[in-house]
Write a protein that holds these residues in place. Structure first.
Motif, PDB file in Angstrom:
ATOM      1  N   ILE A   1      -2.521  -0.610   8.745  1.00  0.00           N
ATOM      2  CA  ILE A   1      -3.725  -0.271   7.962  1.00  0.00           C
ATOM      3  C   ILE A   1      -4.793   0.333   8.880  1.00  0.00           C
TER       4      ILE A   1
ATOM      5  N   SER B   1      -5.110  -7.515   2.559  1.00  0.00           N
ATOM      6  CA  SER B   1      -4.096  -6.448   2.617  1.00  0.00           C
ATOM      7  C   SER B   1      -3.224  -6.450   1.361  1.00  0.00           C
TER       8      SER B   1
ATOM      9  N   SER C   1      -4.902   2.437  -0.309  1.00  0.00           N
ATOM     10  CA  SER C   1      -4.925   3.604   0.572  1.00  0.00           C
ATOM     11  C   SER C   1      -6.274   3.654   1.271  1.00  0.00           C
ATOM     12  N   GLU C   2      -6.411   4.618   2.215  1.00  0.00           N
ATOM     13  CA  GLU C   2      -7.646   4.754   2.995  1.00  0.00           C
ATOM     14  C   GLU C   2      -8.772   5.411   2.198  1.00  0.00           C
TER      15      GLU C   2
ATOM     16  N   ILE D   1     -11.054  -4.402  10.470  1.00  0.00           N
ATOM     17  CA  ILE D   1      -9.709  -4.815  10.066  1.00  0.00           C
ATOM     18  C   ILE D   1      -9.409  -6.081  10.860  1.00  0.00           C
TER      19      ILE D   1
ATOM     20  N   CYS E   1      -6.191  -8.806   7.102  1.00  0.00           N
ATOM     21  CA  CYS E   1      -4.729  -8.658   7.260  1.00  0.00           C
ATOM     22  C   CYS E   1      -4.245  -9.959   7.895  1.00  0.00           C
TER      23      CYS E   1
ATOM     24  N   ILE F   1      -6.660   3.911   8.328  1.00  0.00           N
ATOM     25  CA  ILE F   1      -8.100   3.984   8.049  1.00  0.00           C
ATOM     26  C   ILE F   1      -8.867   4.627   9.198  1.00  0.00           C
TER      27      ILE F   1
ATOM     28  N   ILE G   1     -11.316  -5.765   5.882  1.00  0.00           N
ATOM     29  CA  ILE G   1      -9.969  -5.888   5.303  1.00  0.00           C
ATOM     30  C   ILE G   1      -9.246  -7.009   6.032  1.00  0.00           C
TER      31      ILE G   1
ATOM     32  N   LEU H   1     -11.531  -7.247   1.126  1.00  0.00           N
ATOM     33  CA  LEU H   1     -10.273  -7.329   0.391  1.00  0.00           C
ATOM     34  C   LEU H   1      -9.152  -7.728   1.333  1.00  0.00           C
TER      35      LEU H   1
ATOM     36  N   ASP I   1      -4.184  -6.387  -1.523  1.00  0.00           N
ATOM     37  CA  ASP I   1      -4.812  -5.517  -2.532  1.00  0.00           C
ATOM     38  C   ASP I   1      -5.139  -4.134  -1.992  1.00  0.00           C
ATOM     39  N   TYR I   2      -4.743  -3.864  -0.755  1.00  0.00           N
ATOM     40  CA  TYR I   2      -5.042  -2.560  -0.149  1.00  0.00           C
ATOM     41  C   TYR I   2      -4.073  -1.503  -0.697  1.00  0.00           C
TER      42      TYR I   2
ATOM     43  N   TRP J   1       0.842  -1.195   0.000  1.00  0.00           N
ATOM     44  CA  TRP J   1       0.000   0.000   0.000  1.00  0.00           C
ATOM     45  C   TRP J   1       0.880   1.249   0.000  1.00  0.00           C
TER      46      TRP J   1
END
Ligand code: FAD
Length: 350
Positions: free
Chosen positions: A180, A154, A159-160, A170, A278, A184, A276, A152, A156-157, A48
């Motif tokens: 992350i 992490s 930005s916020e 998360i 992680c 966020i 998300i 999704l 493919d993460y 990211w």
């Protein structure tokens, strides 16, 4: 297509591939690197935007050339790592074919055949350094497919920004989750879901200390009572700032999803717009399936990086099973330094 077998084909030109290439080149070995990316940087290309190393530049270098640092204690950002890896491969003039995806490795008479989306190659030995980024892991939760919010990993993460004003869970208590969440939670309503209370390292413990402790533990020199596994959270500036805001509270996992959110153990529920994950990665070993070496737990049985079942196959960079802390920049170099002389000797024996 190669006619005579090369000494070594190296699959992957991320940090583990480059560290190995450094020692292969020094030994005068004839090798080529095949890499699926469009350009340098391996998995760091997919991190990211705000991703920061948890190890300072001075302890994040590959063999032979130190990573340039803005200051001895700064945590380099992702673009600095990509720039370093790009200049590293140019400095040593490695032969890297990109983008080339290896789809299979097969045993043929006296060598291994490497099948790619472009051509077939042959080599006396194959060193696989394909990392984990292409194999994100998401745990099974009942109802996950019915949840109509966004999910999704992490991996493919970016930005916020897409989460501004949303309700976001998360999931995962490591460094990815913490970084992350820190980002966020500035723009969204967040809930941090971790299996246990996350372990935060003291502010003065950086990724270097973490690395040394994890290595000592793998080598059996520590009893495991001291904090500092590679999954423990390093208090990089963004995570410290989130702590000051009181944004690092966490809860234990929900039992299942429903259409609009998640249901907790006590039966209460929370509406969510996004989850998300992680939750880590597994080794990217699909290209080795035809060699029948991948075990049920997604690894290959190795002795010092050499496959026990297929001695022409070597593996590096996947984690502790391929060398202590070998999935870190510093550890990749140390693992390569220990393994490559043995690989070279085996190639020279034929
Ligand atoms: P990769 O970088 O993934 O390289 C593998 C290469 O192989 C890629 O270029 C890929 O395209 C290629 N490839 C894969 N499959 C194929 C195929 N079939 N055919 C051809 N090519 C293929 N480490 C640290 O030292 N310090 C840190 O602070 C740190 N922070 C991290 C933070 C996060 C959030 C994460 C996720 C990791 C962090 N790491 C850190 C860990 C580690 O440095 C990276 O995971 C690292 O990128 C792994 O390097 P690698 O060379 O093993 O794999």
């Amino acid at each position: 297509m190669s006619v005579n077998p090369l000494d070594v084909i190296l699959i992957g030109a991320g940090q583990a591939g480059l560290a190995s290439a450094y020692y292969l080149r020094r030994a005068g070995i004839d090798f080529v690197m095949l890499d699926a990316e469009e350009s340098s940087g391996g998995a760091w290309r997919h991190g990211w935007n705000s991703l920061r190393l948890f190890s300072p530049a001075s302890f994040s270098s590959l063999p032979g050339w130190l990573m340039p640092a803005r200051s001895a204690t700064s945590y380099p950002g992702r673009n600095e790592v990509i720039d370093y890896l790009s200049r590293y491969e140019a400095r040593y003039g490695f032969r890297i074919e990109r983008p080339v995806v290896v789809t299979s490795v097969r045993q043929i008479d006296g060598c291994l055949e490497v099948v790619t989306d472009k051509a077939r190659w042959h080599a006396r030995a194959v060193l696989s350094t394909t990392g984990t980024w292409r194999k994100p892991f998401i745990p099974d939760y009942p109802g996950a497919s019915e949840f109509k919010g966004r999910q999704l990993h992490s991996a493919d993460y970016v930005s916020e920004q897409p989460f501004v004003g949303q309700r976001v869970a998360i999931v995962g208590g490591g460094n990815s989750g913490a970084q992350i969440l820190a980002e966020i939670s500035k723009v969204a309503e967040t809930v941090w879901v971790t299996p246990q209370v996350p372990v935060f390292l003291p502010d003065d413990v950086d990724g270097h200390v973490l690395f040394e402790r994890a290595t000592a533990r793998v080598l059996g020199k520590k009893d495991g009572s001291e904090p500092g596994g590679l999954g423990d959270i390093v208090m990089v500036p963004s995570v410290r700032e989130a702590r000051e805001r009181g944004a690092l509270g966490s809860v234990r996992p929900f039992t299942h999803f429903d259409v609009n959110g998640v249901v907790w153990r006590d039966g209460t529920r929370t509406d969510l717009d996004a989850v998300i994950w992680c939750t880590g990665f597994r080794s990217a070993l699909d290209h080795l399936r035809d060699l029948d070496v991948v075990t049920e737990d997604g690894k290959v049985e190795v002795n010092g990086g050499q496959s026990i079942k297929q001695p022409r196959l070597w593996l590096a960079g996947y984690g502790n099973w391929t060398g202590a802390a070998s999935a870190t920049l510093l550890g990749a170099g140390r693992a390569a330094r220990d393994m490559i002389p043995r690989l070279v000797a085996s190639v020279r024996r034929g």
